[in-house]
Design a protein around this motif. Structure first.
Motif, short mmCIF file in Angstrom:
data_model
loop_
_atom_site.label_atom_id
_atom_site.label_comp_id
_atom_site.label_asym_id
_atom_site.label_seq_id
_atom_site.Cartn_x
_atom_site.Cartn_y
_atom_site.Cartn_z
N SER A 17 0.84 -1.20 0.00
CA SER A 17 0.00 0.00 0.00
C SER A 17 0.87 1.25 0.00
CB SER A 17 -0.90 0.03 1.24
OG SER A 17 -1.78 -1.06 1.25
N ARG A 66 -9.68 -1.04 -5.18
CA ARG A 66 -8.35 -1.08 -4.56
C ARG A 66 -7.89 0.30 -4.09
NH1 ARG A 66 -4.07 -2.27 -7.65
NH2 ARG A 66 -5.01 -1.50 -9.59
N ASN A 83 -4.21 0.44 -2.24
CA ASN A 83 -4.02 -0.86 -1.62
C ASN A 83 -3.92 -1.94 -2.69
OD1 ASN A 83 -4.29 0.35 0.94
ND2 ASN A 83 -6.51 0.02 0.94
N SER A 84 -3.43 -3.09 -2.29
CA SER A 84 -3.31 -4.24 -3.21
C SER A 84 -2.63 -3.83 -4.50
CB SER A 84 -4.69 -4.84 -3.50
OG SER A 84 -5.32 -5.24 -2.30
N LYS A 86 -0.31 -3.47 -7.71
CA LYS A 86 0.16 -4.42 -8.72
C LYS A 86 1.29 -3.77 -9.52
CE LYS A 86 -4.62 -6.03 -9.33
NZ LYS A 86 -5.71 -6.23 -10.33
N ASP A 89 0.48 -0.94 -11.77
CA ASP A 89 0.20 0.38 -11.19
C ASP A 89 1.44 1.29 -11.24
OD1 ASP A 89 -1.71 -1.31 -8.69
OD2 ASP A 89 -2.49 -0.17 -10.39
#
Length: 122
Positions: A17, A66, A83-84, A86, A89
């Motif tokens: 995060s 997310r 959050n979460s 990848k 991102d």
């Protein structure tokens, strides 16, 4: 003039995060929209999330569920909780601000921050 200052970028592992912050300052009467766009190498800038002064939000499809955008109207500040995360991102994240100047006879403004790098990698 209106200034935009971003903070909170960095590197994180997948699944982690980060929280981005953006504060607008200067001769501002009101801000209608604040938010974030991002641009990865070789790609076009894309919408991440926007929020109006009434709290209405919109998100890019790839981040729905997310990421969460929020703002403090009194402080002209917007946050993006990611959050979460990848690997996809990974990008430079740009704060976007749109509003009215203190001198209401002047046109409204829209402006961008300088960008903050977010890198998601193992």
């Amino acid at each position: 003039q209106v200034q935009v200052e971003e903070s909170g970028g960095g590197s994180v592992q997948p699944g982690g995060s980060l929280r981005l912050s953006c504060a607008a300052s200067g001769l501002i009467f009101s801000i209608a929209v604040m938010g974030w766009y991002r641009q990865a190498p070789g790609s076009q800038r894309e919408l991440v999330a926007l929020i109006t002064n009434d709290g209405i939000t919109s998100y890019g499809d790839s981040v729905k569920g997310r990421f969460t955008i929020s703002r403090d109207n009194a402080k002209n500040t917007v946050w993006l909780q990611m959050n979460s995360l990848k690997s996809e991102d990974t990008a430079v994240y740009y704060c976007y601000v749109e509003g009215k100047r203190s001198e209401l006879s002047l046109p409204g403004f829209s402006t961008w921050g300088q960008g903050t790098q977010v890198t998601v990698a193992s």
